[in-house]
Enzyme design. Structure first.
Site, PDB file in Angstrom:
ATOM      1  N   TYR A 150       5.950   6.821   9.348  1.00 36.54           N
ATOM      2  CA  TYR A 150       7.262   7.416   9.548  1.00 36.54           C
ATOM      3  C   TYR A 150       7.133   8.946   9.604  1.00 36.54           C
ATOM      4  CZ  TYR A 150       8.880   2.671   8.553  1.00 36.54           C
ATOM      5  OH  TYR A 150       9.079   1.317   8.600  1.00 36.54           O
TER       6      TYR A 150
ATOM      7  N   ARG B  83       6.181   8.247  -1.929  1.00 37.41           N
ATOM      8  CA  ARG B  83       5.186   7.296  -1.414  1.00 37.41           C
ATOM      9  C   ARG B  83       4.453   8.002  -0.285  1.00 37.41           C
ATOM     10  NH1 ARG B  83       6.166   0.990  -0.243  1.00 37.41           N
ATOM     11  NH2 ARG B  83       5.692   1.028  -2.469  1.00 37.41           N
TER      12      ARG B  83
ATOM     13  N   PRO C 290      10.820  -0.967  -1.960  1.00 37.12           N
ATOM     14  CA  PRO C 290      11.826  -1.012  -0.893  1.00 37.12           C
ATOM     15  C   PRO C 290      11.413  -2.001   0.198  1.00 37.12           C
ATOM     16  CG  PRO C 290      11.210   1.245  -1.447  1.00 37.12           C
ATOM     17  CD  PRO C 290      10.221   0.368  -2.123  1.00 37.12           C
TER      18      PRO C 290
END
Length: 386
Positions: free
Chosen positions: A183, A231, A23
């Site tokens: 994140y 991930r 991504p």
């Protein structure tokens, strides 16, 4: 023995090779929607021979985006744009994959080519960022972070499940959870960002609770025939952060909650990383190989695997199962074709659609002028994988 161009089967999905496009955020969305740009950009990589193709991280909520220009799948109006992308990828012989995530305390940004700094919550293009604890990331991300309540955490898990349902409707056949790169998932996992005193903080098991419950929520709606992967930010490269041993143990728990493959990366929960290895070729491979051996789960890795010989070697040595390429996929949409020629794979042009594959295979001109020059591999480079 497998090689880079061996098919790879996981659950009910078979990839034509071991090459996946990572991504990569493109900042081309309006209202979180995919558009013609994404269809072109991702379809080109499928046509270029990649087996598995991810768009960028796809946000599960509006405030889970990196910027207002990033893609999401948090309402039904966004499904059609994704459906066009998955249809094109399938038409070109690839498998469409989606990475679901939430940027947490690293959201509300301007694009990196405009500075990459964080916007204030009251800015028209900004919002209030959230996290496990009220700790700003720091640096050019200075604004206060809202500490998520337990009810809000449960609401995010429902958002993961709703996004997975939409992803299935849009035609994706592989789903990855993004728990890396600082994140939201990575923030819950890291003691650098998570100072909670309830059952979502403190011990390793508590810090992994957010991940396990999100996996459970998605697994309820995501079909067993399709892979569910993640991930993970497996090392903060900081003495007070996540250590790799933590990741190995947590991945074992995730496997018990329906995880089918682990995609290993780093945490990026701080800019104060100690001896970051970003200049080393394939530096995540040996870490991933340890997870594969000790947890008994398929693994993937990215980071500096763009030299075909290196990518092929780590598959042949069975250290990892999939190679993920980000910037190499941006630099060369036909990277798999180029790699196949470099590695002496017979009929390398069979990777592209049949019509232009025929023209390339029947090239009658000067072979070196076909547009795929040979790689320049420096055998003496100490950064290369042995």
């Amino acid at each position: 023995m497998p090689d880079l161009f061996s098919p790879y089967a996981l659950k009910g999905v078979t990839l034509r090779n071991r090459i996946a496009m990572s991504p990569m955020t493109m900042y081309h969305s309006v209202d979180g929607k995919m558009n013609d740009f994404h269809t072109m950009y991702l379809g080109a990589r499928a046509a270029g021979g990649f087996g598995l193709i991810f768009p960028e991280q796809i946000a599960i909520t509006p405030d889970g985006r990196t910027s207002v220009h990033c893609a999401g799948i948090y309402n039904d109006d966004q499904i059609e744009g994704h459906r066009k992308v998955t249809s094109m990828i399938k038409d070109m012989g690839g498998v469409p994959a989606i990475q679901l995530g939430h940027t947490g305390r690293k959201g509300s940004e301007v694009p990196p080519f405009e500075g990459g700094y964080q916007l204030a919550p009251d800015h028209p293009d900004g919002w209030q960022c959230v996290g496990p604890s009220p700790i700003p990331y720091g640096g050019d991300h200075p604004y206060p972070v809202h500490e998520l309540t337990r009810d809000e955490i449960r609401g995010l898990h429902r958002s993961y499940a709703a996004a997975a349902r939409r992803a299935l409707e849009a035609g994706y056949e592989w789903l990855e959870m993004h728990y890396a790169h600082g994140y939201l998932g990575a923030s819950f996992f890291s003691p650098l960002a998570n100072r909670r005193t309830d059952d979502y903080g403190g011990s390793l098991q508590n810090r992994a609770r957010f991940h396990l419950e999100a996996l459970d929520a998605v697994r309820e709606v995501w079909p067993e025939r399709f892979p569910l992967t993640m991930r993970l930010g497996s090392d903060d490269l900081h003495p007070d952060g996540v250590q790799f041993d933590d990741a190995v143990q947590a991945i074992g728990w995730m496997r018990e909650h329906g995880l089918d493959l682990a995609d290993l990366s780093l945490g990026f929960n701080t800019d104060a990383m100690v001896d970051p290895p970003m200049g080393n070729a394939g530096f995540m491979v040996d870490r991933a190989a340890r997870v594969k051996k000790e947890v008994g789960i398929p693994v993937a890795a990215s980071w500096n695997l763009g030299i075909p010989e290196n990518a092929d070697a780590v598959i042949r040595q069975e250290k990892i199962d999939l190679v993920l390429l980000g910037r190499p996929a941006l630099a060369n949409p036909h990277w798999p074709v180029w790699a196949a020629r470099e590695l002496g794979v017979e009929d390398a042009f069979s990777l592209v659609p049949r019509d232009w594959g025929w023209w390339l295979a029947n090239f009658r001109g000067h072979d070196a002028s076909i547009g795929l020059p040979p790689a320049k591999v420096f055998e003496e480079d100490p950064r290369e994988i042995a």
